[in-house]
Design an enzyme around this catalytic site. Structure first.
Site, PDB file in Angstrom:
ATOM      1  N   CYS A  52       0.836  -1.213   0.000  1.00 42.37           N
ATOM      2  CA  CYS A  52       0.000   0.000   0.000  1.00 42.37           C
ATOM      3  C   CYS A  52       0.865   1.256   0.000  1.00 42.37           C
ATOM      4  CB  CYS A  52      -0.904  -0.019   1.232  1.00 42.37           C
ATOM      5  SG  CYS A  52      -1.796   1.514   1.492  1.00 42.37           S
ATOM      6  N   CYS A  55       0.267   3.184   3.617  1.00 43.93           N
ATOM      7  CA  CYS A  55       0.580   2.622   4.936  1.00 43.93           C
ATOM      8  C   CYS A  55       1.867   3.238   5.509  1.00 43.93           C
ATOM      9  CB  CYS A  55       0.734   1.099   4.842  1.00 43.93           C
ATOM     10  SG  CYS A  55      -0.832   0.203   5.013  1.00 43.93           S
ATOM     11  N   ASN A  77       0.303  15.799  -2.459  1.00 42.89           N
ATOM     12  CA  ASN A  77      -0.082  14.820  -3.474  1.00 42.89           C
ATOM     13  C   ASN A  77       1.066  14.673  -4.488  1.00 42.89           C
ATOM     14  OD1 ASN A  77      -1.426  13.469  -5.714  1.00 42.89           O
ATOM     15  ND2 ASN A  77      -3.361  14.070  -4.749  1.00 42.89           N
ATOM     16  N   HIS A 114      -4.662   0.233   7.886  1.00 44.74           N
ATOM     17  CA  HIS A 114      -5.091   0.024   6.502  1.00 44.74           C
ATOM     18  C   HIS A 114      -6.526  -0.500   6.400  1.00 44.74           C
ATOM     19  CE1 HIS A 114      -4.216  -0.953   2.239  1.00 44.74           C
ATOM     20  NE2 HIS A 114      -4.962  -2.015   2.440  1.00 44.74           N
ATOM     21  N   ASN A 152     -13.186  10.589  -1.356  1.00 45.67           N
ATOM     22  CA  ASN A 152     -13.856   9.637  -2.240  1.00 45.67           C
ATOM     23  C   ASN A 152     -13.722   8.293  -1.567  1.00 45.67           C
ATOM     24  OD1 ASN A 152     -14.231  11.626  -4.265  1.00 45.67           O
ATOM     25  ND2 ASN A 152     -12.102  11.327  -4.886  1.00 45.67           N
ATOM     26  N   SER A 160      -8.896   5.381  -5.047  1.00 43.53           N
ATOM     27  CA  SER A 160      -7.800   4.623  -5.652  1.00 43.53           C
ATOM     28  C   SER A 160      -7.156   3.607  -4.718  1.00 43.53           C
ATOM     29  CB  SER A 160      -6.743   5.605  -6.158  1.00 43.53           C
ATOM     30  OG  SER A 160      -6.243   6.368  -5.069  1.00 43.53           O
ATOM     31  N   HIS A 163      -6.936   1.941   1.630  1.00 43.12           N
ATOM     32  CA  HIS A 163      -6.430   2.599   2.846  1.00 43.12           C
ATOM     33  C   HIS A 163      -7.258   3.868   3.092  1.00 43.12           C
ATOM     34  CE1 HIS A 163      -2.975   3.032   5.731  1.00 43.12           C
ATOM     35  NE2 HIS A 163      -3.666   4.154   5.898  1.00 43.12           N
ATOM     36  N   HIS A 165      -8.481   7.316   3.392  1.00 38.96           N
ATOM     37  CA  HIS A 165      -7.807   8.575   3.084  1.00 38.96           C
ATOM     38  C   HIS A 165      -8.770   9.547   2.430  1.00 38.96           C
ATOM     39  CE1 HIS A 165      -7.721   6.477  -0.777  1.00 38.96           C
ATOM     40  NE2 HIS A 165      -7.563   7.663  -1.353  1.00 38.96           N
ATOM     41  N   GLN A 167      -8.666  13.866   0.554  1.00 41.97           N
ATOM     42  CA  GLN A 167      -7.798  14.811  -0.137  1.00 41.97           C
ATOM     43  C   GLN A 167      -8.152  16.245   0.238  1.00 41.97           C
ATOM     44  OE1 GLN A 167      -6.851  14.256  -4.292  1.00 41.97           O
ATOM     45  NE2 GLN A 167      -8.199  12.472  -4.414  1.00 41.97           N
ATOM     46  N   HIS A 280     -17.904  22.217   2.804  1.00 38.69           N
ATOM     47  CA  HIS A 280     -18.029  23.548   2.221  1.00 38.69           C
ATOM     48  C   HIS A 280     -17.832  24.567   3.327  1.00 38.69           C
ATOM     49  CE1 HIS A 280     -20.349  22.240  -1.633  1.00 38.69           C
ATOM     50  NE2 HIS A 280     -19.067  22.392  -1.853  1.00 38.69           N
ATOM     51  N   HIS A 297     -21.284  17.703   2.694  1.00 41.64           N
ATOM     52  CA  HIS A 297     -22.228  16.943   1.864  1.00 41.64           C
ATOM     53  C   HIS A 297     -21.710  15.512   1.733  1.00 41.64           C
ATOM     54  CE1 HIS A 297     -24.238  20.605   0.303  1.00 41.64           C
ATOM     55  NE2 HIS A 297     -23.037  21.142   0.334  1.00 41.64           N
ATOM     56  N   LYS A 310     -27.617   4.552  -8.426  1.00 49.21           N
ATOM     57  CA  LYS A 310     -28.359   5.569  -9.156  1.00 49.21           C
ATOM     58  C   LYS A 310     -27.440   6.124 -10.246  1.00 49.21           C
ATOM     59  CE  LYS A 310     -30.965   9.381  -9.691  1.00 49.21           C
ATOM     60  NZ  LYS A 310     -32.243   9.305 -10.386  1.00 49.21           N
ATOM     61  N   PHE A 311     -27.955   6.193 -11.463  1.00 45.64           N
ATOM     62  CA  PHE A 311     -27.182   6.810 -12.546  1.00 45.64           C
ATOM     63  C   PHE A 311     -27.756   8.177 -12.840  1.00 45.64           C
ATOM     64  CE2 PHE A 311     -26.083   2.366 -13.197  1.00 45.64           C
ATOM     65  CZ  PHE A 311     -24.720   2.468 -13.401  1.00 45.64           C
ATOM     66  N   GLU A 316     -31.721  13.446 -15.990  1.00 43.94           N
ATOM     67  CA  GLU A 316     -30.821  14.058 -14.991  1.00 43.94           C
ATOM     68  C   GLU A 316     -29.649  14.780 -15.655  1.00 43.94           C
ATOM     69  OE1 GLU A 316     -32.138  11.050 -14.711  1.00 43.94           O
ATOM     70  OE2 GLU A 316     -32.246  10.385 -12.625  1.00 43.94           O
ATOM     71  N   GLN A 322     -33.249  14.156 -10.747  1.00 45.96           N
ATOM     72  CA  GLN A 322     -34.536  13.525 -10.475  1.00 45.96           C
ATOM     73  C   GLN A 322     -34.332  12.434  -9.441  1.00 45.96           C
ATOM     74  OE1 GLN A 322     -35.389  10.176 -11.419  1.00 45.96           O
ATOM     75  NE2 GLN A 322     -37.572  10.270 -10.969  1.00 45.96           N
TER      76      GLN A 322
HETATM   77  P1  H2U Z   1      -8.237   9.155  -4.380  1.00 36.34           P
HETATM   78  O1  H2U Z   1      -8.257   7.749  -3.857  1.00 36.34           O
HETATM   79  O2  H2U Z   1      -9.450   9.962  -3.949  1.00 36.34           O
HETATM   80  O3  H2U Z   1      -7.946   9.210  -5.842  1.00 36.34           O
HETATM   81  O4  H2U Z   1      -7.012   9.887  -3.661  1.00 36.34           O
HETATM   82  C1  H2U Z   1      -5.724   9.371  -3.679  1.00 36.34           C
HETATM   83  C2  H2U Z   1      -4.734  10.456  -4.041  1.00 36.34           C
HETATM   84  O5  H2U Z   1      -3.468  10.064  -3.566  1.00 36.34           O
HETATM   85  C3  H2U Z   1      -4.626  10.667  -5.541  1.00 36.34           C
HETATM   86  O6  H2U Z   1      -4.912  12.025  -5.832  1.00 36.34           O
HETATM   87  C4  H2U Z   1      -2.486  10.418  -4.492  1.00 36.34           C
HETATM   88  C5  H2U Z   1      -3.157  10.344  -5.846  1.00 36.34           C
HETATM   89  O7  H2U Z   1      -2.593  11.266  -6.739  1.00 36.34           O
HETATM   90  N1  H2U Z   1      -1.356   9.529  -4.323  1.00 36.34           N
HETATM   91  C6  H2U Z   1      -0.110  10.069  -4.049  1.00 36.34           C
HETATM   92  O8  H2U Z   1       0.017  11.289  -3.975  1.00 36.34           O
HETATM   93  N2  H2U Z   1       0.961   9.235  -3.862  1.00 36.34           N
HETATM   94  C7  H2U Z   1       0.885   7.874  -3.948  1.00 36.34           C
HETATM   95  O9  H2U Z   1       1.877   7.197  -3.763  1.00 36.34           O
HETATM   96  C8  H2U Z   1      -0.403   7.215  -4.225  1.00 36.34           C
HETATM   97  C9  H2U Z   1      -1.576   8.100  -4.448  1.00 36.34           C
HETATM   98 ZN    ZN Z   2      -2.388   0.939   3.680  1.00 36.06          ZN
END
Ligand code: H2U
Ligand code: ZN
Length: 341
Positions: A52, A55, A77, A114, A152, A160, A163, A165, A167, A280, A297, A310-311, A316, A322
């Protein structure tokens, strides 16, 4: 002509935070419940995953190694959508408009564990995350007009990594959704002299129909104008416009209600419930900072089971949001679930 029944007759409701309307078609929800069950996503597994990126002690894709962190841990990031030193574009063409976009992006690991998402985290661990949000928000507000804190959760929402997390994207511009809410809250206070979300909270507590969870500092409702089936609006009851302004007591109460909300979500379909959650808060250059009330939210995609979502397509996508299930029914279902406090 029969009398209007909100549980039976199509109608529109307005979102006072952004001015948009949603079409509610409650009679469609009366079609038989299939009780469909798909493959539920279960949380759990090992507390440490050597592969991971998030981690403690592991190498990230950008080449940095995570420290042996204990509580929430924030880092830059490795693939930021915004950077602080981007040059400004030159464009005078009224058809092809553009403007500069500068900022910075951070990632927050919620916990070293994790295997635990928010509903399985301890209250002190969630409090550590809240303090991290507040510290990051305060620091980034020194340099940027808007600080967007979000999460997310679940592969269905584009997350992604399992673990836990979230942003933060800080920007030198106020993004569209925040600008809409800034305009609408300022307009409400100018016209009525009150704080919009304060009025919403007072009314929601009085009727109780859409309340999911409440404590002395927070109120969680499926809002009157909810678009997503089990959408939640989490409103601060204290007069605060930003995360870092939350007093200690409100932070402890926030840990409690965040865990309760996410536990209800997981209990609803017996799955690790996916959502996109975003805070917000009052941006720099706000039209009226006193009109703002801090809120989050939760927009979850699931509709009928752990796999049936839901799509937002067709009407929509091309006309208006809707929903079939009324916000009142969604709130009643979330409220009725048995969860550990
Ligand atoms: P999401 O799971 O919401 O995509 O957020 C993970 C973010 O973590 C993603 O924007 C960053 C990705 O760019 N990331 C890192 O900065 N370093 C990493 O080693 C893995 C993921
Ligand atoms: Zn992890």
């Amino acid at each position: 002509m029969t009398q209007f029944d909100p549980d039976d007759h199509p109608h529109r409701r307005q979102n006072l935070l952004n001015g948009k309307w949603v079409l509610v078609s409650p009679h469609r929800a009366k079609r038989p419940w299939q009780g469909e069950t798909g493959e539920a996503v279960q949380a759990g597994g090992p507390a440490y995953d050597p592969t991971c990126y998030l981690c403690p002690g592991n190498l990230r894709t950008g080449g940095d190694r995570n420290p042996d962190y204990a509580g929430a841990f924030a880092f830059d990031n490795d693939f930021p959508a915004l950077m602080p030193d981007t040059p400004a574009p030159q464009s005078a063409d009224p058809v092809f408009r553009m403007e500069a976009a500068r900022g910075t992006a951070r990632v927050i690991c919620y916990s070293p564990d994790h295997s635990r998402t928010m509903p399985q985290m301890s209250l002190p661990a969630i409090r550590s995350l809240i303090d991290c949000w507040a510290d990051e928000s305060a620091a980034l507000a020194q340099s940027f007009a808007n600080v967007a804190v979000f999460e997310n959760k679940g592969a269905m929402m584009g997350c992604s990594s399992p673990h836990p997390h979230g942003q933060i994207w800080a920007s030198d511009f106020v993004p569209t959704e925040v600008a809409d809410e800034d305009r609408e809250q300022a307009a409400w206070r100018a016209a009525r002299g009150s704080v919009l979300l304060d009025e919403v909270a007072t009314r929601e507590l009085a009727t109780g129909d859409r309340v999911v969870e409440a404590n002395d500092h927070w109120l969680a409702v499926v809002p009157w104008w909810a678009v997503w089936p089990f959408e939640i609006l989490l409103i601060a009851r204290d007069d605060v416009g930003r995360i870092e302004a939350l007093p200690d007591t409100a932070r402890d109460a926030l840990a409690q209600i965040l865990r309760a909300i996410t536990r209800r979500y997981d209990a609803l379909f017996g799955t690790s419930f996916p959502y996109s959650m975003g805070w917000h808060q009052c941006p720099g250059g706000s039209a009226d900072p006193a009109a703002w009330r801090l809120h989050a939210h939760f927009n979850p995609p699931l509709l009928r089971s752990a796999t049936v979502r839901k799509f937002m397509v067709g009407f929509e996508m091309f006309a208006e949001s809707q929903r079939d299930l009324t916000p009142e029914t969604a709130a009643a279902r979330l409220r009725a679930l048995e969860i550990e406090a």
